[in-house]
Design an enzyme around this catalytic site. Sequence first.
Site, short mmCIF file in Angstrom:
data_model
loop_
_atom_site.label_atom_id
_atom_site.label_comp_id
_atom_site.label_asym_id
_atom_site.label_seq_id
_atom_site.Cartn_x
_atom_site.Cartn_y
_atom_site.Cartn_z
N TYR A 129 -10.40 19.37 58.93
CA TYR A 129 -11.61 18.89 58.25
C TYR A 129 -11.61 17.56 58.25
O TYR A 129 -12.69 16.89 58.66
CB TYR A 129 -12.01 19.67 56.99
N SER A 131 -19.53 10.37 47.49
CA SER A 131 -20.32 11.07 48.47
C SER A 131 -20.97 12.15 47.76
O SER A 131 -20.70 12.51 46.71
CB SER A 131 -19.35 11.94 49.43
N TYR A 169 -27.09 11.96 50.61
CA TYR A 169 -27.84 12.83 51.75
C TYR A 169 -29.06 13.13 51.06
O TYR A 169 -29.07 13.99 49.92
CB TYR A 169 -27.00 13.84 51.97
N THR A 198 -27.34 8.13 53.84
CA THR A 198 -26.92 8.51 55.16
C THR A 198 -27.93 8.93 55.98
O THR A 198 -28.52 10.01 55.68
CB THR A 198 -25.51 9.27 55.20
N LYS A 241 -27.06 4.12 56.08
CA LYS A 241 -25.80 3.99 56.50
C LYS A 241 -25.99 4.94 57.82
O LYS A 241 -26.81 5.99 57.75
CB LYS A 241 -24.91 4.69 55.53
N HIS A 285 -20.26 7.51 61.73
CA HIS A 285 -19.85 8.43 60.79
C HIS A 285 -18.14 8.99 61.14
O HIS A 285 -18.15 10.07 61.29
CB HIS A 285 -20.66 9.74 60.85
N SER A 322 -15.78 3.04 60.22
CA SER A 322 -15.41 3.54 61.37
C SER A 322 -14.59 2.96 62.30
O SER A 322 -14.88 1.87 63.13
CB SER A 322 -16.62 4.34 62.38
#
Length: 376
Positions: free
Chosen positions: A34, A116, A140, A166, A246, A270, A302
């Site tokens: 993951y 997050s 989100y 995001t 983002k 991402h 990234s």
Amino acid sequence: MLEGLAGRTPRLSTDLTALEAAAGEVMAPEAFAYVSGTAGSGATGRADRTAFDRRRLVPRMLRGTRRTDTSVTLFGQRLPVPVLLAPLAAQQVAHPEGESATARAAAATGVPMVLSTFASRTLEEVAGAAGDHPRWFQLYLPSDRAVGESLVRRAEASGYGAIVVTVDATHLGFRPAELDSGYSPFLRGTGIANFTGDPAFRAGLPADADATATVLRWAQISTDPTLTWEDLAWLRGLTRLPLLVKGVLHPDDARLALEHGADGVVVSTHGGRQLDGGVSSLDALPAVRAAVGPDVPVLMDSGVRTGSDVVKALALGADAVLYGRPYVYGLGLDGQRGVEHVLRCLLTDLGLALALTGCASLADVGPHLLANGDRR
């Protein structure tokens, strides 16, 4: 080195590029898949690293860099370093203390954390672990706007200094490592703490909702594939906190973000987890910087692994970087101490990279540090 005289060596490698393999030896296979996995063939993730590797720094000598100033000002906040911890979800898969351990490590090393939405600890718990240390909240935007507004209000009340919305994950990327392991932490209840503890989310559940019903409601409303730029304008109207978008890679999207209320942008793929075969963040960065001008905060993530990587990103127009997977590998290897180790190594490497290129402060960093063909 002084510790080495007494026969003591670091618990973890100081080679930040070696941590992924080390974490793969100790983390549960499905959890490692993951964290480390990318979209499709992995082409975007490889491109993110290749973009850094192919650019070369050209150091300048005798610049009197005994001390280097690594501080940066973003949205009126003076930050000690141009590095923030990227918002990685469900960190409990790496360590039982998850984001709480990460927040303590961030505070101990002076690196701001971006939490997050899909954390395994509530934003209030993480704020408590962070104390007075600067922190931002990544959002989100849920399809249930009442839940979205509630998350923003909770972030404001808990002392988060910015909202990072995001926009590149309204659809989940095709991720073979996760699919092959049949594993999603969220469907097992990890990474949804900000929802299960949210009054607006709970209001949409029947009184007798069990764990399965809770997870299903989360899956239904946690993201919104119908998002448009008008939704960003709606979000802008909710809060006075600085708002960053983002997931921007195209210069026109950067302009649209500003037109609809954003205060800054984050150039990001991402971590290569969404679109396979996409442009790298570092390659997209110069055009985004040119599109928004010199005064708009531009961050990128990234592919960043080392201090020299950070310098390259700054040279191409970033004001700061978000640092991702390596700190979660440190978390998996040694909890809070592992995250602290990773960040201290990165910041030491960054300070040396600045000094060795002849930069006494971040103001000295620019395209001139890169070989001629690498300045774009």
